[in-house]
Design an enzyme around this catalytic site. Sequence first.
Site: not given
Lengths: 406, 270
Positions: A99, A121, A388
């Site tokens: 991210k 969000e 991830s």
Amino acid sequence: MSKPSSPIDFGAYPDARGHFGEFGGRFVSETLISALDELQEMYQRLKDDADFQAAFDYDLAHYVGRPSPLYLAERLTESAGGAKIWLKREDLNHTGAHKVNNTVGQALLAKHSGKKRVIAETGAGQHGVATATVAARLGLKCAVYMGAEDVKRQSPNVYRMKLLGAEVIPVESGSKTLKDAMNEAMRDWVTNVDDTFYIIGTVAGPHPYPQLVRDFNSIIGREARRQSLEQFGQLPDALVACVGGGSNAIGLFHPFLGDESVKMYGVEAGGDGVETGRHAAPLNDGVPGVLHGNRTYLMEDDDGQIIETHSVSAGLDYPGVGPEHAWLRDIGRVDYVAINDDEALNAFRKLTRTEGIIPALESSHAVAYGVKLAATMKPDQNIVVNLSGRGDKDIFTVAAIDGIEV
Amino acid sequence: MSELNNRIDRCFAKLRSEGRKALVTYIVAGDGGLENTVDLMHQLVASGSDLIELGVPFSDPMAEGPVIQKGHERALEQKASLRKCMELLKEFRSQDDETPVILMGYANPIEKMGAEAFADALKEAGGDGALTVDLPAEEAGPLNNLLQARDLRNIFLLTPTTSDARIAEITRLASGFVYYVSLKGVTGAGHLDLDSVRDNLARIRRHTDLPLCVGFGIKDGASAKAVSADGDGAVVGSVLVSAVGEAADGAAAKDRIGGIVAEMRAALDA
């Protein structure tokens, strides 16, 4: 739809209106259009700007800690009994997930826009943490919307965001998960559009977000491509990544889309099983519709109301998916499969015990499918599984499932 | 003149000839009980509403503030749906063939029904137009054509952030009237800036002769009067939805919204 006969120029998508075939676009209230135009104009200008790219590359190298390794998971490979499993270690990035690639990029855009406040969000909290992190670094005010249900199940990340100076706003409406957090962030943005930059965390939302989030995360695939050639002398035979909104998957896939020999698998959250209806797998069991500013595959009822999703992983618990994935599904370039909660939990335990790597529950879905897939392939073949994120945030969830008090 | 076949056009033509401002009222279909919606609609008309926007409940009403969002949630608990809205509209029409009714909602329920089936159903139910909050001009083409082909109107939103070039583009597609969103924010927000409303209405007026109605942030007769001074009408929603939500039963809801609308009507006509 069948596979097209002539090769597709994947780099040409989205088109000027933000469409990937019939998907994507801009489905927002009129108030936001000018902000999206402004963002698009700024991004078009900066994306090929050498100084901007240099700043982005610098941050990725010195702040995020890239390149992330491509790691041959030998004991996992051995246990799967087939193709070699390589892990792209996005879990080793600063803040612990892919991210951060995107938030570093969008933070640079926010800086260029001159806006003093960012909002985001978040589902599992990884995007919220990444946003709070870049906001702290740039001295921007930060508010993060998070479903009240997710606030409960991801308390370590909630605390991290607060430590970083962000305001975490629990969202009590709807299913109290990621989709409701996104609604609330959109409402905030509509109201504060003059001074607020909205850092969307996945490859969904109105154009140009699916494009810019993809571009920022494509560093994953560009590195994996180079590392594959260096480390095993050829392109991978298969890529595997989990898909909630789909930002880590598109980041890995995109630089390989034109390589026909590379098979790709996006792994959705099968929850209790796709056949039970309790899942978060819109590409496996959804229909095209419009939500959160784009047309894509959605989970909805006969009246077009968005239905509640279920996944053990808060980060995958989303009833939609990025529009580029919807398109890649329909043109047959990527196979989208589902892994159930229990399979993901088993993979979580297996990777932890065989490799000493505790994966995020999101990534555990990809690991589970990678292991299944490897078993069907030959030992001289190579699979790259995108790891991830790391699983620190999920240990409480797993402990609770195992009946262990932490 | 073919355009006067539509109740919205007739309504504004009449209001203009009388020198009056339109009062457009919004409630959510099914909120306060499916069985009460048609009664509430008649009450809106009896108290002085000229046009009704019937809200189509959606699970994810992104552009609504908390008051209308809760209205949508209550309506969904009542199993309200787009199909149900069409039935309620038909029922309303059996007693009122004059008041224009617009369905206001989000794109996904229409997508699910299919744009053509939606346009057909709206026509058949006696509706006069649609307002799809998250279908901006760029994406509205196909639905717009389907509505126009049935002599139904497509209401578009314009906002303080809409550029002149977009105003030109949107007013080219728009029909019925233009809904000017008075502020940056969601429904029910309270920071109305009358100078900005006046300036923006003048800006829009350079591009279109369509009636201009102003909504968002209108709480009472005084604010309705103020925003419509430079336009053709006021749109009121959140205060009515709030009243329905707080009412103990259908009769109480009728009383309360009747009182609010009558006060606004009196202010607009004063």
